[in-house]
Every structure is written in C-alpha cells, then in structure tokens.
Motif scaffolding. Structure first.
Motif, PDB file in Angstrom:
ATOM      1  N   GLN A 200      42.064  32.152  43.013  1.00 16.82           N
ATOM      2  CA  GLN A 200      41.575  32.709  41.755  1.00 16.82           C
ATOM      3  C   GLN A 200      41.630  34.234  41.797  1.00 16.82           C
ATOM      4  OE1 GLN A 200      37.391  31.815  41.185  1.00 16.82           O
ATOM      5  NE2 GLN A 200      37.016  31.897  43.382  1.00 16.82           N
ATOM      6  N   THR A 201      41.329  34.852  40.681  1.00 17.39           N
ATOM      7  CA  THR A 201      41.366  36.307  40.628  1.00 17.39           C
ATOM      8  C   THR A 201      40.213  36.915  41.426  1.00 17.39           C
ATOM      9  OG1 THR A 201      41.435  38.223  39.161  1.00 17.39           O
ATOM     10  CG2 THR A 201      40.030  36.417  38.487  1.00 17.39           C
ATOM     11  N   ARG A 202      40.502  38.022  42.071  1.00 14.26           N
ATOM     12  CA  ARG A 202      39.474  38.722  42.842  1.00 14.26           C
ATOM     13  C   ARG A 202      38.749  39.757  41.998  1.00 14.26           C
ATOM     14  NH1 ARG A 202      42.520  39.996  48.630  1.00 14.26           N
ATOM     15  NH2 ARG A 202      43.114  37.833  49.127  1.00 14.26           N
ATOM     16  N   ASP A 203      39.270  40.032  40.814  1.00  8.53           N
ATOM     17  CA  ASP A 203      38.647  41.041  39.952  1.00  8.53           C
ATOM     18  C   ASP A 203      38.826  40.617  38.490  1.00  8.53           C
ATOM     19  OD1 ASP A 203      41.458  41.998  39.600  1.00  8.53           O
ATOM     20  OD2 ASP A 203      41.135  42.840  41.595  1.00  8.53           O
ATOM     21  N   ASP A 204      39.563  41.404  37.723  1.00 11.90           N
ATOM     22  CA  ASP A 204      39.771  41.069  36.313  1.00 11.90           C
ATOM     23  C   ASP A 204      40.619  39.807  36.157  1.00 11.90           C
ATOM     24  OD1 ASP A 204      38.414  43.333  35.603  1.00 11.90           O
ATOM     25  OD2 ASP A 204      40.202  44.539  35.236  1.00 11.90           O
ATOM     26  N   ALA A 205      40.236  38.968  35.203  1.00 15.95           N
ATOM     27  CA  ALA A 205      41.095  37.850  34.826  1.00 15.95           C
ATOM     28  C   ALA A 205      42.264  38.406  34.030  1.00 15.95           C
ATOM     29  CB  ALA A 205      40.305  36.838  33.998  1.00 15.95           C
ATOM     30  N   ALA A 206      43.327  37.613  33.893  1.00 16.49           N
ATOM     31  CA  ALA A 206      44.516  38.072  33.167  1.00 16.49           C
ATOM     32  C   ALA A 206      44.160  38.456  31.736  1.00 16.49           C
ATOM     33  CB  ALA A 206      45.588  36.990  33.187  1.00 16.49           C
TER      34      ALA A 206
ATOM     35  N   SER B 171      47.783  23.079  38.048  1.00 14.75           N
ATOM     36  CA  SER B 171      47.435  23.707  36.768  1.00 14.75           C
ATOM     37  C   SER B 171      47.073  25.172  36.968  1.00 14.75           C
ATOM     38  CB  SER B 171      46.246  22.975  36.128  1.00 14.75           C
ATOM     39  OG  SER B 171      45.977  23.492  34.840  1.00 14.75           O
ATOM     40  N   LEU B 172      47.700  26.025  36.177  1.00  9.17           N
ATOM     41  CA  LEU B 172      47.369  27.450  36.145  1.00  9.17           C
ATOM     42  C   LEU B 172      46.469  27.687  34.947  1.00  9.17           C
ATOM     43  CD1 LEU B 172      47.744  30.493  36.878  1.00  9.17           C
ATOM     44  CD2 LEU B 172      49.790  30.453  35.419  1.00  9.17           C
TER      45      LEU B 172
ATOM     46  N   HIS C 288      38.800  33.891  33.131  1.00  8.05           N
ATOM     47  CA  HIS C 288      39.142  33.149  34.345  1.00  8.05           C
ATOM     48  C   HIS C 288      40.652  33.117  34.581  1.00  8.05           C
ATOM     49  CE1 HIS C 288      34.995  31.643  34.253  1.00  8.05           C
ATOM     50  NE2 HIS C 288      35.197  31.460  32.966  1.00  8.05           N
ATOM     51  N   THR C 289      41.032  33.235  35.843  1.00  5.54           N
ATOM     52  CA  THR C 289      42.412  33.027  36.249  1.00  5.54           C
ATOM     53  C   THR C 289      42.378  32.301  37.585  1.00  5.54           C
ATOM     54  OG1 THR C 289      43.179  35.049  35.155  1.00  5.54           O
ATOM     55  CG2 THR C 289      44.617  34.095  36.815  1.00  5.54           C
ATOM     56  N   GLY C 290      42.954  31.105  37.621  1.00  3.52           N
ATOM     57  CA  GLY C 290      42.920  30.332  38.856  1.00  3.52           C
ATOM     58  C   GLY C 290      44.008  29.274  38.875  1.00  3.52           C
ATOM     59  N   ILE C 291      44.314  28.791  40.080  1.00  2.00           N
ATOM     60  CA  ILE C 291      45.285  27.718  40.268  1.00  2.00           C
ATOM     61  C   ILE C 291      44.556  26.508  40.854  1.00  2.00           C
ATOM     62  CG2 ILE C 291      47.302  26.970  41.588  1.00  2.00           C
ATOM     63  CD1 ILE C 291      48.474  29.691  41.290  1.00  2.00           C
TER      64      ILE C 291
ATOM     65  N   PHE D   3      47.173  32.295  46.955  1.00  2.00           N
ATOM     66  CA  PHE D   3      47.083  31.972  45.534  1.00  2.00           C
ATOM     67  C   PHE D   3      46.035  32.784  44.778  1.00  2.00           C
ATOM     68  CE2 PHE D   3      48.490  28.227  47.897  1.00  2.00           C
ATOM     69  CZ  PHE D   3      49.776  28.119  47.371  1.00  2.00           C
ATOM     70  N   ASP D   4      45.510  33.829  45.413  1.00  2.00           N
ATOM     71  CA  ASP D   4      44.570  34.712  44.719  1.00  2.00           C
ATOM     72  C   ASP D   4      45.335  35.729  43.873  1.00  2.00           C
ATOM     73  OD1 ASP D   4      42.380  33.450  45.700  1.00  2.00           O
ATOM     74  OD2 ASP D   4      41.869  34.972  47.196  1.00  2.00           O
ATOM     75  N   PHE D   5      44.637  36.251  42.865  1.00  2.00           N
ATOM     76  CA  PHE D   5      45.224  37.234  41.954  1.00  2.00           C
ATOM     77  C   PHE D   5      44.380  38.505  41.948  1.00  2.00           C
ATOM     78  CE2 PHE D   5      46.149  33.010  40.336  1.00  2.00           C
ATOM     79  CZ  PHE D   5      47.489  33.072  40.007  1.00  2.00           C
ATOM     80  N   SER D   6      44.981  39.593  41.512  1.00  5.84           N
ATOM     81  CA  SER D   6      44.260  40.842  41.283  1.00  5.84           C
ATOM     82  C   SER D   6      45.004  41.628  40.211  1.00  5.84           C
ATOM     83  CB  SER D   6      44.169  41.676  42.569  1.00  5.84           C
ATOM     84  OG  SER D   6      43.586  42.946  42.285  1.00  5.84           O
TER      85      SER D   6
END
Length: 331
Positions: A156-162, A132-133, A139-142, A207-210
């Motif tokens: 998950q995101t390291r800073d701003d969520a989407a 699940s995304l 929040h932004t995470g897998i 799987f982290d985002f930024s």
C-alpha cells in the motif's frame, strides 16, 4: 436476497438496492463535490452535516427507483469504515435504526472490500484468485483476492494515495477540486514526454507506493518555472499523470506475475482515469493478463458495492449486533 446498501464514508451519500449481491436494482449517489470545491478538499464537518440532510431522501429514492416496497428489503449493508468518522456515523446509525425498525439482519462493511467487489456487479467478473489494484482518493493498495471474503493486502501507499496526489497537484496548479477528473482532461491536451517526472517505484520487487516525492517534484518544477508554468499546464498534467500510471500498472502486473494470477482488476475512484485504463489494458494484453475494470459509475463511492459485500457477508453468517461501531482506518 434483496439488500439495501448505504455508503457515507466521505463526501457522497449513496443508497442502492441489490439482488443476490450482483444485480443492481437501483443506485443513487448524492455528491458534495460542489460544496467542498472552494476549500480544495473535503471538510469533515460539512460532509457529515450534508449526509444528515441527504440520507433519508437518498434512501427513499433508491427504494422507489428499485420498484420495491420497504417490506421487501431482506437485509441492510452499510459502510463501517475506513473513512471520516462523522460521515460514517450518519450512515451507520441510520442503517442500524432502519434494520431494527424493520426487524431484519444488517452488517457493517469494509469500504475497501466494497471497491474490490465493484467488479462483481459487472457482466464479466474475474474468477478467483485475482489481483486487485485499489486506487482512490484516500487509499492505494494491491490485494490478492482468493474469495469473496478472502483478501490479502500485498502492499500500500506509504504516504499520499494516488487520488490525494491528483488533488494536491491540481491545487498547486490552481485548477480546483476534485483533481483527478480535472488533470485527466487537461492531460489529454498535453505531451506526457515533455516533462519527465520521477517514477517512485521505491522497490521494484515490492508492492508499496509513495507519491509524496512526485508531488514535491511537481511543486519544485512550478517554482523553478514560475514565469512560464501556466503556459504548459497541460504538459505538467500529462507528465504527472504518466508518472503515476506507469508505477500503478507496473506494480499491478508484477503482483499478478508473482502470484500467477491470469486475471487482474483496477477499482476505486482513480480507476475512472482514462489513461490508467488505457495503459493497464495495453500492458495486460502484452503480458497475457485479463483486465477487469468496473464502469465509471461504479468506480467512485457507491452503495451497490457495499450491498454486494454485505450479501456475501450475511449468507456466511456475518450478521452484526447493535453495539457495533465505525472505524476511521484499518489497523
């Protein structure tokens, strides 16, 4: 089991009556978007005050719309966190008092688990396990979802969520709040290939985002093209959106491939984005995955998803005591 769900984690006051964790009897959401719009984002103090005004009429409407009487409610589920502390306290305190007065069990629910459970309120939910995304304003995470109560955070995101990135870019462009829907509509009129903003994969094997770098890239583009950027706002919106969508879809499918899951889902407020749905569906079909996305009404914050989690928690013994408290973030 008939459960009353209550959600007040941010700027929506919501209540819902759900049967057996999957059948929605009623769902009422009172939005504060218009109140916070002049500020370009949610003002916590205003949010909590508005929740106090709305909580009683929203709960009453949910019960009456469900066609039941108060005495038929068998349990209560309420968002415990993460979220804005002041907002959470309104719903959490109300739920505890209501459950105590009715002498029925109650449980606090993780808001993120609620979003993941939103697909179980649809006719064709995914079988376990699935990926699940979760993409929302905060929040932004897998997640690797193995059961109704088993969810492993993969990245998950390291800073701003989407969702935050959409809001901030919208503010840069002078478009208003909430930014997701505004940019989504503008992007339909723009050319996503005209401005090639960076894709922040960080590490394609992780799987982290930024999204902070992308946000900065949009800001610099506006500064560099200050004399003409207003003429190409749809192209800026389309290019920015495409960058976000490319990264989200890639990470989701890569996680599914690694975990060997045939079923995937996208949940949260940003899951309502038409381009994300379109891109993920196309990529999923090409790779042999089955995509599950809840209806738009269940993408945003709602109490039906909270009631769904509450049902599975309570039947597994997750009944809480009155001394429980809310939490602002997951540690």
């Amino acid at each position: 089991m008939i459960i009353l769900g209550i959600e007040t984690s941010c700027d929506e006051t919501a209540a819902s009556v759900v049967s057996d964790g999957s059948k929605i009897l009623s769902s009422v959401v009172s939005s504060q978007a218009e109140i916070h719009s002049p500020y370009g984002g949610v003002v916590p103090e205003l949010a909590s005050r508005k929740h106090m005004e709305a909580i009683v009429p929203v709960v009453r409407k949910a019960i009456s719309s469900a066609g039941i009487e108060t005495k038929q409610i068998e349990a209560i589920a309420v968002t415990q966190g993460p979220g804005l502390i002041g907002s959470l306290l309104v719903g959490f305190s109300f739920a505890k008092a209501y459950a105590f007065a009715l002498n029925i069990p109650w449980t606090g629910v993780n808001h993120l688990q609620g979003h993941i459970h939103s697909v179980f309120l649809e006719p064709d939910p995914p079988p376990f396990p699935f990926i699940s995304l979760l993409v929302s304003g905060g929040h932004t995470g897998i997640y690797y979802v193995s059961s109704h109560t088993g969810m492993e955070l993969m990245g998950q995101t390291r800073d701003d969520a989407a969702g935050e990135a959409f809001d901030k870019v919208s503010k840069m462009l002078g478009l208003g709040y909430p930014g997701g829907s505004i940019i989504g509509k503008l992007a339909e009129k723009g050319d996503p290939t005209k401005i090639n903003f960076p894709r922040a994969y960080i590490d394609k094997s992780g799987f982290d985002f930024s999204f902070s770098g992308l946000k900065t890239s949009v800001s610099r583009f506006i500064q560099t093209n200050y004399n003409r950027y207003k003429e190409i706002i749809p192209d800026i919106a389309a290019g920015f959106q495409e960058s976000v969508v490319d990264v989200l879809s890639y990470k989701l499918l890569y996680a599914a491939s690694l975990k060997k899951c045939e079923h995937i889902s996208i949940v949260g407020g940003v899951a309502a984005n038409g381009r994300l749905r379109e891109k993920a569906e196309k990529d999923a079909c090409a790779s042999g995955f089955k995509l599950h996305v809840p209806s738009v009404a269940l993408c945003g914050d709602n109490a039906a998803m909270i009631a769904s989690v509450g049902y599975h928690s309570i039947i597994n013994g997750g009944i809480q005591d009155l001394d429980q408290d809310v939490f602002s973030r997951v540690i």
